[in-house]
Design a protein around this motif. Structure first.
Motif, mmCIF file in Angstrom:
data_model
loop_
_atom_site.group_PDB
_atom_site.id
_atom_site.type_symbol
_atom_site.label_atom_id
_atom_site.label_comp_id
_atom_site.label_asym_id
_atom_site.label_seq_id
_atom_site.Cartn_x
_atom_site.Cartn_y
_atom_site.Cartn_z
ATOM 1 N N MET A 99 -17.858 8.590 -0.909
ATOM 2 C CA MET A 99 -17.032 7.394 -1.071
ATOM 3 C C MET A 99 -15.563 7.746 -1.246
ATOM 4 N N ALA A 100 -15.279 8.858 -1.917
ATOM 5 C CA ALA A 100 -13.893 9.294 -2.070
ATOM 6 C C ALA A 100 -13.281 9.651 -0.717
ATOM 7 N N LEU A 101 -14.076 10.269 0.150
ATOM 8 C CA LEU A 101 -13.590 10.614 1.485
ATOM 9 C C LEU A 101 -13.276 9.358 2.294
ATOM 10 N N ILE A 102 -14.189 8.397 2.240
ATOM 11 C CA ILE A 102 -13.971 7.139 2.962
ATOM 12 C C ILE A 102 -12.730 6.427 2.441
ATOM 13 N N ASP A 103 -12.616 6.333 1.111
ATOM 14 C CA ASP A 103 -11.483 5.621 0.508
ATOM 15 C C ASP A 103 -10.163 6.341 0.769
ATOM 16 N N THR A 104 -10.204 7.674 0.767
ATOM 17 C CA THR A 104 -8.986 8.441 1.042
ATOM 18 C C THR A 104 -8.510 8.210 2.469
ATOM 19 N N ILE A 105 -9.432 8.287 3.417
ATOM 20 C CA ILE A 105 -9.079 8.095 4.826
ATOM 21 C C ILE A 105 -8.569 6.679 5.075
ATOM 22 N N ILE A 106 -9.319 5.685 4.582
ATOM 23 C CA ILE A 106 -8.930 4.299 4.824
ATOM 24 C C ILE A 106 -7.632 3.964 4.096
ATOM 25 N N GLY A 107 -7.498 4.431 2.853
ATOM 26 C CA GLY A 107 -6.292 4.141 2.081
ATOM 27 C C GLY A 107 -5.041 4.700 2.723
ATOM 28 N N ASN A 108 -5.107 5.947 3.169
ATOM 29 C CA ASN A 108 -3.945 6.561 3.819
ATOM 30 C C ASN A 108 -3.674 5.935 5.177
ATOM 31 N N THR A 109 -4.726 5.514 5.866
ATOM 32 C CA THR A 109 -4.548 4.850 7.166
ATOM 33 C C THR A 109 -3.859 3.500 6.991
ATOM 34 N N LEU A 110 -4.307 2.726 5.992
ATOM 35 C CA LEU A 110 -3.678 1.435 5.722
ATOM 36 C C LEU A 110 -2.207 1.605 5.374
ATOM 37 N N HIS A 111 -1.900 2.653 4.582
ATOM 38 C CA HIS A 111 -0.507 2.890 4.209
ATOM 39 C C HIS A 111 0.317 3.317 5.424
ATOM 40 N N PHE A 112 -0.307 4.050 6.336
ATOM 41 C CA PHE A 112 0.401 4.496 7.534
ATOM 42 C C PHE A 112 0.854 3.307 8.375
ATOM 43 N N PHE A 113 -0.016 2.295 8.474
ATOM 44 C CA PHE A 113 0.309 1.120 9.276
ATOM 45 C C PHE A 113 1.090 0.070 8.494
ATOM 46 N N ASN A 114 0.985 0.117 7.169
ATOM 47 C CA ASN A 114 1.728 -0.835 6.339
ATOM 48 C C ASN A 114 2.180 -0.113 5.077
ATOM 49 N N SER A 115 3.454 0.231 5.023
ATOM 50 C CA SER A 115 3.988 1.027 3.917
ATOM 51 C C SER A 115 3.963 0.284 2.584
ATOM 52 N N ASN A 116 3.680 -1.013 2.610
ATOM 53 C CA ASN A 116 3.607 -1.780 1.365
ATOM 54 C C ASN A 116 2.259 -1.620 0.663
#
Length: 239
Positions: A99-116
């Protein structure tokens, strides 16, 4: 070793479907919220942050709900309490890491597309170190798994009434300690304690961040609950 591996795989695989359903529902809702907020604010807001809080709740629930079914099934198949405990800890570690791997990947991806957008980890330590992000989340989730596993073992061992009394006692003790720090203890002790807590979370007095300390802190706390869980499970009977 093969016996332990079989027990770990059994416990882990029984949780995989729940993990899939959890993320499917969560990110369908998140996608809808993001879309609505983006339309209303012209992309200036995200609509949600620190989605890892949902994962903390989920792993806590897993630590509670999976206990009786897995414990009973493994006992009936000839596993000792020692093996069951070891398999459960291994399963928690795999679950937390996944779950940490999934959350890390998705969290950083979301930030990449939306810096907010900010993750739970980045709101404290910032972005940049993806591995540290994953490891920090892993030990955080593992700590909560161990905590709630210990709680459900205590409840099963002493009963709901006594557990409720223990819970009230623990809450009262926490409030008492807070009151003592606020009104009784000298300022120097309060300051030293606050400094220690900040260091435990990785914030050094010179303004730097040391991620080793929060990871170690979560591991130590998780180990304490793990030791307590093993002490209880050795004498546990299903009710």
């Amino acid at each position: 070793m093969n016996k332990l591996k079989s027990a770990v795989l059994y416990e882990y695989l029984t949780k995989v479907r729940a993990i899939g359903i959890f993320y499917l529902i969560q990110y369908l809702i998140v996608a809808l919220i993001f879309a609505i907020v983006a339309i209303c604010t012209e992309g200036k807001e995200t609509g949600s942050n620190t989605l890892e809080f949902s994962s903390v709740v989920f792993v806590s629930v897993i630590g509670v709900l999976g206990y009786k079914e897995d414990f009973k099934a493994l006992l009936q198949n000839g596993y000792t309490r020692k093996y069951i405990f070891g398999a459960t800890i291994c399963m928690f570690t795999l679950l937390a890491g996944t779950m940490a791997l999934i959350d890390t990947i998705i969290g950083n991806t979301l930030h990449f597309f939306n810096s907010n957008y900010f993750t739970l980890y980045s709101s404290l330590y910032g972005f940049g170190n993806v591995f540290a992000n994953w490891l920090w989340l892993t030990v955080l989730y593992l700590m909560f798994c161990s905590l709630f596993y210990f709680v459900v073992l205590i409840i099963n061992r002493v009963g709901k009434t006594v557990s409720l009394l223990i819970g009230v006692g623990v809450c009262s003790l926490i409030l008492l300690v807070i009151a003592l720090f606020q009104f009784v203890f000298p300022d120097e002790l309060v300051s030293k304690t606050g400094e220690f807590m900040m260091k435990a979370m990785g914030f050094m007095s010179d303004g730097t961040i040391n991620l080793f300390f929060p990871i170690l802190s979560f591991l130590v706390i998780g180990m304490i609950f793990g030791i307590g869980s093993y002490a209880v499970i050795r004498r546990t009977e299903l009710r």
